[in-house]
Every structure is written in C-alpha cells, then in structure tokens.
Design an enzyme around this catalytic site. Structure first.
Site, short mmCIF file in Angstrom:
data_model
loop_
_atom_site.label_atom_id
_atom_site.label_comp_id
_atom_site.label_asym_id
_atom_site.label_seq_id
_atom_site.Cartn_x
_atom_site.Cartn_y
_atom_site.Cartn_z
N LYS A 1 0.81 -1.22 0.00
CA LYS A 1 0.00 0.00 0.00
C LYS A 1 0.84 1.27 0.00
O LYS A 1 0.50 2.26 -0.64
CB LYS A 1 -0.95 -0.01 1.20
CG LYS A 1 -2.06 -1.04 1.08
CD LYS A 1 -2.99 -0.94 2.27
CE LYS A 1 -4.23 -1.82 2.10
NZ LYS A 1 -3.93 -3.23 1.96
N ARG B 1 -7.04 -8.27 -9.00
CA ARG B 1 -7.75 -9.53 -9.20
C ARG B 1 -9.22 -9.23 -9.44
O ARG B 1 -9.65 -8.08 -9.39
CB ARG B 1 -7.62 -10.41 -7.95
CG ARG B 1 -8.05 -9.67 -6.67
CD ARG B 1 -8.12 -10.58 -5.47
NE ARG B 1 -8.23 -9.84 -4.22
CZ ARG B 1 -9.34 -9.33 -3.73
NH1 ARG B 1 -10.47 -9.42 -4.42
NH2 ARG B 1 -9.36 -8.69 -2.57
#
Length: 630
Positions: A116, A297
C-alpha cells in the site's frame, strides 16, 4: 481460446469460473484440500486433483502443488479466483515460468500495487489523488505514534500488505494507539507474513467507492463504472451496489478517469479494482475522493458490475489471457439499471457474529435473484475457510426496485442448523436511511443494535410452530385435516387448539390459530419443528422430547470454544477477578479473530488453554465463578 483451465481456488468463485468456462467450451480442473474432497466445485469440474491437507497454508496456498497439479492434469492455464494466491506476484511469475497461461495481471503490476505504501507513492507520481498519511520506512512504534499524532485523530492503522479488511485498526485517541498497533501487527503477520503498517487520516463519514478496470495486452484500458461498498462490518464488505447512490455524471467521469490513469500507470492487464475513499459529509464530489488501494484480481462483488453492464467479467478475463482484445471499448459500455449484492455468511449475529460450522441439513435459497454459491444441501461448512456461503444479487430498473427484490430474497433464505446473517442483511437493506442512500462505512456500527434481529420467536412464529406440530404425525394423523379434528370449537371464531412447545428451554402453551400461520415455512419431524421466517430459523420441540432445540445463552460460567480454531491471546489467569464483558480469550478461526468475554462479573477458577493451542468446538476454555457486582 484457452482449451483447459485449472482453477486455483474453491467454493463459489471456483463454481463461478467453471460455469463460464463450460459455456466457452473450456475443460475445467478443480483443486481441493482434504476438507473439500466432496465439495461442489469438485463435483462440477471436469476433473479434480488433491493438493494437500485442510488448512489453506497446506493446500490452496502452496503454489508448487498448484503448478504441479496443472502439469499433471494437462491444464493450459491457471485462474486464481480471488483470495489465496490471486495477488501473489511470485506465484504468477512461477506460473508463467512453467509455460502456463496466467489468468491475471502481469507480475510486475501485482508487485507495484501489492504494498500500500509503494502504491500510494506511485499514484502520487501518476497524478492520482491519495489520502493524507504516513507511508515511510521507519516502522518503530515511536515514529508511527508521532506520525499519527501529527496527522490528527482519528487515524487508521493499515497493514502494508493487507487486503480483505485484514490488518486494519481505527484509533480514536492517542492512548489507544499502542494497543491497536500491536493488534494490527499481529493480525498482519498472521495473515500476510508481513507486519509493516502505514498510517492514514481516518475520514469521519467515509464512503467506499471502487471502480472496475480492465486492460488487455494491446494497450487498451477501460472502466466498467463504479461500485459502492460502504456497508461494512469490521472492515469486511457486507452489501455492495452499482452504480453508487448520489454519484452524478461529472463526478463519475472524474473518478473513473482517475481509475484508468492508475491502471495505466502499472501497465495493467486483466480485471482489477481501483478503490477510493470518499468524504461523504457533503455528498460525492470529485475533489473529496482519494485513491486508497488497488486489488489486482477479480472482486467478490463483481456480479453487480456484470448486472449493470451485461458483461461476463470471467469471460473477459479468459479472452484477455488468451491474447484477445477487450470485448468492448469504453464508448460501447453503459450503465443499465441498478444492482445490489448481499454476502450470506455462516455466522450468528445474535452472538457477536461468531462463525457457524457444520452440515447444511436444510439449505434453500430463493430463485428470484441471482445466486452465487459453492455449496448445496448436505454439504458442510468448514472451519478452515472464509465463512461466506453465498451471494444474493438483485438487479432492476431502479435502486428501490433492486433493494425490494433483495430484501424479499433474504427473508426467504432457509438454512439449518448452520446460522446465517440473512435476517441481519435484510434489516440493513430495508433500513430507511440505507434506502435513502444515506450510507457510509460507519452505517452498520452505528445501527448495529437495531440491525441484529431479535433471537426470540414472534407470536406468529410460535403459532406457526404450533400449527405445524398439530399437522404432523405426532399431534394429528397425517392424512387428516387438522382443523376438522381440533377441540375448543367456538361459534363465529377461528378454530383453536392448545399445544405445548419448547424453544431453547422456554416452554409455552400456544392456542394455535390457523389463520395466523400465513408467513414463513415450517417443517416438522420426530417431535421437532423448524420455522423459517424473515431470514431466521427457529427450532421447537415437544416438552421433554429433545430434538432440534435452539440454544439459549448459558447462565453458568463455562466459556466453551464456539468453533475449532487457534488460541492467539489469553487475557485471563486463575484467580483473576473479571468484569462482565471483559475479554478473556481470543480465537483465530475462519480467517478472523474472535474475542470471548466474561458473561458476568466473577473470578476465574479454571483456565484450560494457553496461547498457540489448537482447540475443537465445545472445548472448555475458561470457567468463572459468579461474583455479584456492587
């Protein structure tokens, strides 16, 4: 097109991929652990292969075994689904190195967005707005605390390698920071093998807005509009919808353009989601929406995007992986109506949402909405994996229409003896504020007491149980009309008959009235009655007959493990005086932490577990002797 596909996943997403692959004429291969040997995805695939023991870390997370399974079965490609290895760049590279097709983004794209802190730095360079925070290398508790103090409370501690709501803690005041940091790091290490964290400013009325993006190997990148995933509990999404309520065209254009820019910045191929956090205090505005993270994804909530666009995103994935261009370009995509999805979990909202495991003796889902599931009646809910058992997706011409369809479907759910959150979801979707679009991520925590259903049967449910009892063999002959044989006949009044029933140890004598037993479904057998009403299941029995009884809260001081799991923290000691509600033991099961608390004030007289112990359902953990509070 790909000829044969191994699905490196389980449950509903494996079944979902199999369904599309079959339509495209692709041979499918399932993988399974010991626990999943007879699972639905195994039964539905063209072939299946065992990859290890029941714990995911010994089967679904062992990349070498997955690749070996693909080679052994002649698979041409691997689809990772979501979760497990889907965002593991090393696994993606290993698949490619093995000469197989990877149905997912390029490994370097996964790495770019996998951490992140690095992802946010990259987004800043690409001109994508990000939330204020600290993403530095210094991970000392002192530095992190200083940065949090500088940002201003409340702040959010987030695992650098986190995802799926894991490794996140909100800190409201400086005094709580150290404890929350330790807890976050522990969960991050257990879930991701990486305990590093970042600090972000916590937005007081945050909305979770995400944009579906798709890229191909020919340089095309499109968005398929936004989703609103603001209804969350413990940072886990509960209800998702598309499009986002209150999103005007100008704001949509700005946010979706930023998402495409973010995808291009990492050379993205395949399905991905750019997640944003929005300050909803003044409505959705482009200058109050910031990049949060990217999921490289397919998302759990992808069906709502499919419903409003009319596209099959799994088909898009397979075509892109095979080298084809995107099936549609941006000007060919449009929003059609509104879709909303609810995640049906095997958990008990009445008892702090503890996971519920076991055999699905009764499992009936409504046919009025789209259902995505990986189980059928007779299957077992395992303690080894995520507790989601199905997704219910409603789509219609308007948001209100879709909400109505979803609520009706949730209230029609019938599951026993596994507990579910169906009634809780129905209450959330039917809430007037939610219907009005007044949502943010604090919606469920603020209204939790209102949304958790009453565990006690209503008068209508008691009457329904009585009617079913009298209609069954143990009250009236099965071939008789029970209402022609009842005693207590009164002129110009509904025919009634008394029957005694036991629910969770509470015995009542009911004057059953046929006309009151109109809603819900009841089944009766062997002295027991099950009533399904408004998404809940209620079990009754004849007094003294035993049978399927709904357990009530224990009044003694024995704290038993509600599920199989691992003890990750023990906060009790023999002889300790504890207050009602004090945390005593923390279990890790079904990918979540669950704290067990003292049912009343007392003294710990027995402690039978230690940190790190594996326990089975029903194991005695702590015994408390009651001590009356002053």
């Amino acid at each position: 097109m790909i000829a044969s596909l191994l699905i490196a996943n389980r449950g509903e997403i494996a079944c979902r991929v199999i369904r599309t692959a079959r339509r495209l004429g692709i041979r499918t291969i399932a993988v399974h652990s010991d626990a999943d040997a007879k699972a639905l995805h195994v039964r539905e695939a063209d072939a299946a292969i065992h990859v290890g023991a029941s714990p995911a870390r010994e089967s679904y997370l062992v990349g070498e075994r997955i690749i070996a399974a693909a080679r052994a079965t002649g698979a041409e490609a691997i689809h990772p689904g979501y979760g497990f290895l889907s965002e593991n760049a090393d696994f993606a590279q290993a698949v490619l190195d093995a000469g197989l097709i990877w149905v997912g983004p390029k490994p370097h794209s996964i790495r770019a967005m996998g951490l992140k802190d690095a992802a946010k730095k990259l987004m800043i360079e690409a001109g994508v707005p990000v939330t204020p925070g600290y993403h530095g290398e210094d991970q000392s508790a002192e530095r992190l605390k200083a940065e949090a103090d500088s940002i201003g409370y409340p702040v959010l501690i987030k695992a650098v390698a986190g995802g799926g709501g894991k490794g996140m803690r909100k800190v409201n005041v400086p005094g709580d920071f150290a404890e929350m940091l330790e807890s976050c790091r522990r969960e991050a290490a257990a879930s991701f093998g990486d305990d590093r964290v970042l600090i972000e400013k916590y937005i007081e009325r945050p909305r979770h807005i995400e944009v579906q993006v798709f890229g191909d190997h020919h340089g095309n990148v499109v968005h398929l509009f936004e989703r609103d995933c603001s209804l969350q509990r413990r940072h886990q999404k509960v209800i998702e919808e598309a499009p986002a309520p209150g999103m005007d065209e100008a704001t949509r254009a700005a946010v979706c353009a930023a998402a495409v820019k973010a995808a291009r910045a990492v050379d993205y191929v395949g399905a991905g989601t750019i997640e944003f956090i929005a300050d909803g205090s003044a409505g959705l505005r482009a200058d109050r929406i910031w990049f949060m993270e990217m999921n490289t994804r397919l998302q759990v909530e992808h069906p709502v995007t499919e419903e409003i666009t009319g596209q099959d995103l799994v088909e898009w994935q397979l075509r892109v992986a095979a080298g084809e261009r995107l099936p549609k370009l941006q000007d060919e995509l449009a929003i059609q109506g509104h879709a909303i999805e609810a995640r049906l979990y095997a958990e008990d909202p009445v008892h702090q949402f503890l996971p519920s495991t076991g055999r699905l003796d009764h499992f009936v889902l409504p046919r009025s909405v789209r259902i995505e599931t990986g189980v059928e009646e007779g299957d077992r809910i395992s303690p080894y994996y995520d507790p989601m058992i199905a997704k219910l997706v409603a789509h219609g011409p308007s948001r209100q229409w879709a909400i109505d369809e979803l609520v009706n479907a949730l209230e029609a759910v019938e599951v026993w003896p596994v507990k579910t959150n169906a009634a809780f979801l129905a209450c959330a979707a039917a809430d007037p504020d939610f219907r009005a679009g007044e949502v943010d991520t604090g919606f469920i925590p603020a209204k939790l007491d209102e949304l958790v259903p009453d565990p006690a049967p209503s008068e209508g449910v008691w009457n329904m149980a009585a009617v079913a009892t009298l209609s069954a063999d143990f009250g009236t002959a099965a071939d008789e009309d029970p209402w022609t044989a009842l005693g207590g006949f009164r002129t110009n009044a509904d025919p009634v008959r008394r029957v005694s029933l036991d629910h969770g140890g509470k015995v009542r004598t009911i004057e059953a009235v046929a006309e009151l037993a109109l809603e819900g479904v009841a089944t009766a057998q062997e002295g027991s009655v099950l009533v399904f009403a408004d998404g809940q299941a209620f079990a009754f029995s004849l007094p003294g007959a035993g049978g399927a009884r709904a357990g009530g809260d224990s009044l003694d001081g024995d704290l038993l493990s509600p599920m199989p799991g691992r003890v990750i923290a023990v906060d009790a000691a023999p002889g300790m005086t504890v207050a009602k509600g004090q945390k005593l033991v923390t279990l890790e099961a079904m990918k979540m932490e669950h704290s067990l608390t003292a049912p009343f004030a007392g003294v710990v007289t027995k402690l039978d577990v230690a940190e790190g112990a594996q326990v089975t359902e029903g194991t005695l953990l702590v015994r408390i002797e009651r001590k009356e509070e002053a």
